[in-house]
Design an enzyme around this catalytic site. Structure first.
Site, PDB file in Angstrom:
ATOM      1  N   ASP A  56     154.942  24.181 -36.178  1.00 51.51           N
ATOM      2  CA  ASP A  56     155.053  25.651 -36.699  1.00 51.51           C
ATOM      3  C   ASP A  56     154.008  26.485 -36.823  1.00 51.51           C
ATOM      4  O   ASP A  56     153.181  25.249 -37.811  1.00 51.51           O
ATOM      5  CB  ASP A  56     156.039  26.397 -37.999  1.00 51.51           C
ATOM      6  CG  ASP A  56     156.376  27.249 -37.781  1.00 51.51           C
ATOM      7  OD1 ASP A  56     156.788  28.473 -36.754  1.00 51.51           O
ATOM      8  OD2 ASP A  56     155.399  28.307 -38.513  1.00 51.51           O
ATOM      9  N   TYR A  61     147.455  31.775 -39.881  1.00 56.89           N
ATOM     10  CA  TYR A  61     147.119  30.741 -41.033  1.00 56.89           C
ATOM     11  C   TYR A  61     145.658  30.273 -40.612  1.00 56.89           C
ATOM     12  O   TYR A  61     145.449  29.540 -41.492  1.00 56.89           O
ATOM     13  CB  TYR A  61     148.223  29.301 -40.661  1.00 56.89           C
ATOM     14  CG  TYR A  61     149.523  29.981 -40.581  1.00 56.89           C
ATOM     15  CD1 TYR A  61     149.469  31.227 -41.135  1.00 56.89           C
ATOM     16  CD2 TYR A  61     150.413  29.259 -39.823  1.00 56.89           C
ATOM     17  CE1 TYR A  61     151.074  31.881 -41.332  1.00 56.89           C
ATOM     18  CE2 TYR A  61     151.685  29.466 -39.817  1.00 56.89           C
ATOM     19  CZ  TYR A  61     152.500  31.203 -41.002  1.00 56.89           C
ATOM     20  OH  TYR A  61     153.595  30.691 -40.911  1.00 56.89           O
ATOM     21  N   LYS A  89     152.504  32.617 -33.544  1.00 55.78           N
ATOM     22  CA  LYS A  89     152.978  34.024 -34.066  1.00 55.78           C
ATOM     23  C   LYS A  89     151.906  35.133 -33.333  1.00 55.78           C
ATOM     24  O   LYS A  89     150.743  35.103 -33.757  1.00 55.78           O
ATOM     25  CB  LYS A  89     153.363  33.999 -35.490  1.00 55.78           C
ATOM     26  CG  LYS A  89     154.758  32.916 -35.985  1.00 55.78           C
ATOM     27  CD  LYS A  89     154.919  32.764 -37.450  1.00 55.78           C
ATOM     28  CE  LYS A  89     155.566  31.562 -37.285  1.00 55.78           C
ATOM     29  NZ  LYS A  89     154.927  30.821 -37.967  1.00 55.78           N
ATOM     30  N   HIS A 122     155.120  38.190 -36.042  1.00 55.75           N
ATOM     31  CA  HIS A 122     155.512  37.531 -37.177  1.00 55.75           C
ATOM     32  C   HIS A 122     155.598  37.945 -37.638  1.00 55.75           C
ATOM     33  O   HIS A 122     156.449  37.399 -39.306  1.00 55.75           O
ATOM     34  CB  HIS A 122     153.988  37.199 -37.579  1.00 55.75           C
ATOM     35  CG  HIS A 122     153.112  36.412 -38.575  1.00 55.75           C
ATOM     36  ND1 HIS A 122     152.555  35.426 -38.786  1.00 55.75           N
ATOM     37  CD2 HIS A 122     154.114  35.596 -39.807  1.00 55.75           C
ATOM     38  CE1 HIS A 122     152.388  34.185 -39.764  1.00 55.75           C
ATOM     39  NE2 HIS A 122     153.182  34.677 -40.549  1.00 55.75           N
TER      40      HIS A 122
HETATM   41  P1  NDP Z   1     157.778  24.907 -47.935  1.00 56.45           P
HETATM   42  O1  NDP Z   1     158.236  25.226 -49.121  1.00 56.45           O
HETATM   43  O2  NDP Z   1     157.656  24.047 -47.032  1.00 56.45           O
HETATM   44  O3  NDP Z   1     156.899  24.320 -48.861  1.00 56.45           O
HETATM   45  C1  NDP Z   1     155.174  23.273 -49.018  1.00 56.45           C
HETATM   46  C2  NDP Z   1     155.368  22.827 -50.503  1.00 56.45           C
HETATM   47  O4  NDP Z   1     155.805  21.976 -51.072  1.00 56.45           O
HETATM   48  C3  NDP Z   1     153.878  22.732 -50.620  1.00 56.45           C
HETATM   49  O5  NDP Z   1     153.141  22.718 -51.608  1.00 56.45           O
HETATM   50  C4  NDP Z   1     153.709  21.224 -50.481  1.00 56.45           C
HETATM   51  O6  NDP Z   1     152.240  20.593 -50.182  1.00 56.45           O
HETATM   52  C5  NDP Z   1     154.862  20.953 -50.997  1.00 56.45           C
HETATM   53  N1  NDP Z   1     155.934  19.828 -50.033  1.00 56.45           N
HETATM   54  C6  NDP Z   1     155.964  19.509 -48.872  1.00 56.45           C
HETATM   55  N2  NDP Z   1     156.703  18.042 -48.990  1.00 56.45           N
HETATM   56  C7  NDP Z   1     156.943  17.903 -50.685  1.00 56.45           C
HETATM   57  C8  NDP Z   1     157.811  16.781 -50.448  1.00 56.45           C
HETATM   58  N3  NDP Z   1     158.606  15.920 -49.759  1.00 56.45           N
HETATM   59  N4  NDP Z   1     158.206  16.778 -52.240  1.00 56.45           N
HETATM   60  C9  NDP Z   1     157.470  17.743 -53.270  1.00 56.45           C
HETATM   61  N5  NDP Z   1     156.685  19.068 -52.556  1.00 56.45           N
HETATM   62  C10 NDP Z   1     156.771  18.449 -51.054  1.00 56.45           C
HETATM   63  O7  NDP Z   1     156.782  26.249 -48.037  1.00 56.45           O
HETATM   64  P2  NDP Z   1     155.861  26.953 -46.661  1.00 56.45           P
HETATM   65  O8  NDP Z   1     155.514  28.323 -47.564  1.00 56.45           O
HETATM   66  O9  NDP Z   1     154.644  26.849 -46.373  1.00 56.45           O
HETATM   67  O10 NDP Z   1     157.137  26.559 -45.153  1.00 56.45           O
HETATM   68  C11 NDP Z   1     156.493  26.211 -43.798  1.00 56.45           C
HETATM   69  C12 NDP Z   1     156.499  26.264 -43.231  1.00 56.45           C
HETATM   70  O11 NDP Z   1     157.265  27.700 -43.041  1.00 56.45           O
HETATM   71  C13 NDP Z   1     155.603  27.566 -43.450  1.00 56.45           C
HETATM   72  O12 NDP Z   1     153.928  26.470 -43.187  1.00 56.45           O
HETATM   73  C14 NDP Z   1     154.938  28.088 -41.639  1.00 56.45           C
HETATM   74  O13 NDP Z   1     154.692  27.424 -40.898  1.00 56.45           O
HETATM   75  C15 NDP Z   1     156.063  28.583 -42.580  1.00 56.45           C
HETATM   76  N6  NDP Z   1     156.204  29.941 -42.864  1.00 56.45           N
HETATM   77  C16 NDP Z   1     156.644  30.834 -41.828  1.00 56.45           C
HETATM   78  C17 NDP Z   1     156.673  32.134 -42.963  1.00 56.45           C
HETATM   79  C18 NDP Z   1     156.534  33.874 -41.936  1.00 56.45           C
HETATM   80  O14 NDP Z   1     156.100  34.425 -42.248  1.00 56.45           O
HETATM   81  N7  NDP Z   1     157.153  33.908 -41.097  1.00 56.45           N
HETATM   82  C19 NDP Z   1     156.574  32.892 -44.103  1.00 56.45           C
HETATM   83  C20 NDP Z   1     156.337  30.933 -44.241  1.00 56.45           C
HETATM   84  C21 NDP Z   1     156.404  30.099 -44.009  1.00 56.45           C
HETATM   85  P3  NDP Z   1     151.862  19.175 -49.362  1.00 56.45           P
HETATM   86  O15 NDP Z   1     151.216  20.341 -49.063  1.00 56.45           O
HETATM   87  O16 NDP Z   1     150.510  19.235 -51.327  1.00 56.45           O
HETATM   88  O17 NDP Z   1     152.502  18.168 -49.901  1.00 56.45           O
HETATM   89  C1  1BO Z   2     150.722  35.004 -44.251  1.00 56.49           C
HETATM   90  C2  1BO Z   2     151.531  35.326 -43.515  1.00 56.49           C
HETATM   91  C3  1BO Z   2     152.758  34.226 -44.334  1.00 56.49           C
HETATM   92  C4  1BO Z   2     152.927  32.942 -44.024  1.00 56.49           C
HETATM   93  O1  1BO Z   2     153.532  32.945 -42.752  1.00 56.49           O
END
Ligand code: NDP
Ligand code: 1BO
Ligand code: 1BO
Length: 321
Positions: A56, A61, A89, A122
């Site tokens: 994704d 991003y 997106k 998005h």
């Molecule tokens: P997540 O809920 O996936 O959490 C990510 C965080 O958790 C990072 O700080 C990561 O750190 C940490 N993490 C990952 N794996 C572990 C683990 N096994 N144990 C402990 N900590 C962990 O957050 P996101 O907000 O990134 O959401 C996931 C994805 O969803 C985004 O990356 C994006 O692709 C999508 N998204 C879409 C949105 C939209 O508006 N459509 C909005 C927000 C997100 P580290 O990287 O250091 O491991």
């Molecule tokens: C800035 C956009 C939020 C994550 O999808």
């Protein structure tokens, strides 16, 4: 109640969910928001070493070129394009009918792909180019939802994307879209985790056959639920990690899920979620966490308290929360 919410064991080991189009979306994908310059390595590691088939990303991003390099490396290592499911997106500044095709072509170029599996709106708010965070007066523009969707539908007809969908929609906005849509959105991607179950949207989507992808399944970096005592207690009991329990919870609700990590060990850990289940009683414990709130409420992006057009987060979410 949607069938999946009533029967959390039904999808326990689903590696794929089937979309309205018939296409299959892998239940676990790699998120790439805030992956920065680590995105290429994370994507390649996820696909080649950990077995992910779903990635994704988004124009906003700023990592699509890196993601593209990771995809290319994975394909050079022998993974076929048709076995991958790539989502991107359309960003808010391109949320106008005359910009949709240009935006997707730019995304495809950055990703070095000739089609996307899924292209999502998005956020359902149009921003002026270069809008500030928070937006200044006049930087949140009218969004022609029907006109943009028609252009999204054309992308499917032109073969540039296989499926189209939305993110961050409310029931109100979904109902409006469905009135004019010729292609029903295949996917609605929304924030979902035990700290923001969002049952109302899950049920609305299920009613229409729209698949839900849960974003920020670990609570994102702002509200890291891997330290939540309810989650860690269940994880210890099941001899799994807290992240695995959070990801499995999402799959058992019938949603695909896109945890993000930049770290090889965590990327591998986050897809070890098959051939075991969260038993009903523990699923219910996770599903009754009291502190329900969004991590991404959109305020910084779209609310201008003095000038609007959205003066509060409640307005962004059509007062449905
Ligand atoms: P997540 O809920 O996936 O959490 C990510 C965080 O958790 C990072 O700080 C990561 O750190 C940490 N993490 C990952 N794996 C572990 C683990 N096994 N144990 C402990 N900590 C962990 O957050 P996101 O907000 O990134 O959401 C996931 C994805 O969803 C985004 O990356 C994006 O692709 C999508 N998204 C879409 C949105 C939209 O508006 N459509 C909005 C927000 C997100 P580290 O990287 O250091 O491991
Ligand atoms: C800035 C956009 C939020 C994550 O999808
Ligand atoms: C930068 C993303 C914040 C959303 O509210």
């Amino acid at each position: 109640m949607a069938q999946e919410v009533r029967d959390p064991q039904r999808h326990a080991d689903a590696e794929y969910f089937t979309l309205l189009s018939g296409q299959k979306i892998p239940s676990v994908g790699l998120g790439t928001w805030r992956s920065g310059s680590d995105a290429a390595k994370a994507v390649c590691t996820a696909i080649v070493q950990a077995g992910y088939r779903h990635v994704d990303t988004a124009a906003e991003y700023g990592v699509q070129e890196e993601v593209g390099k990771g995809l290319k490396a994975a394909m050079q290592a022998g993974i076929a394009r048709e076995d991958l499911f790539i989502t991107s997106k359309l960003w808010c500044s391109d949320l106008a009918p005359d910009r949709v095709k240009y935006a997707v072509k730019k995304t495809l170029k950055e990703l070095q792909l000739d089609y996307l599996d899924l292209y999502l709106i998005h956020w359902p708010f149009r921003l002026k180019d270069g809008a500030h965070r928070p937006p200044e007066a006049g930087e949140v523009l009218d969004f022609d939802m029907e006109g943009v969707w028609k252009e999204m539908e054309d992308l499917v007809r032109d073969g540039l994307v296989k499926d189209i969908g939305v993110c961050n929609y409310t029931v109100t906005k979904l109902n409006r879209l469905l009135k004019s849509a010729q292609i029903i959105p295949s996917v609605c991607q929304i924030e979902m985790h035990p700290g923001w179950r969002n049952d109302k949207m899950l049920e609305a989507c299920k009613k229409y056959g729209i698949h839900v992808t849960a974003y920020s399944p670990l609570g994102s970096s702002e509200r890291n639920l891997t330290h939540d005592p309810v989650v860690t207690t269940v994880a210890n009991k099941l001899n799994k990690t807290p992240a695995q329990v959070l990801i499995k919870w999402a799959i058992q609700r019938g949603t695909s899920v896109i945890p993000k990590s930049k770290h090889e060990e965590r990327i591998k850990e986050n897809i070890q979620v098959f051939n075991w289940v969260i038993p009903e009683e523990d699923f219910q414990v996770l599903s009754t966490i009291k502190d329900q709130r969004r991590v991404l409420d959109g305020e910084v992006l779209f609310v201008n308290k003095d000038h609007g057009p959205y003066k509060s987060t409640a307005e962004l979410w059509d007062n449905e929360d």
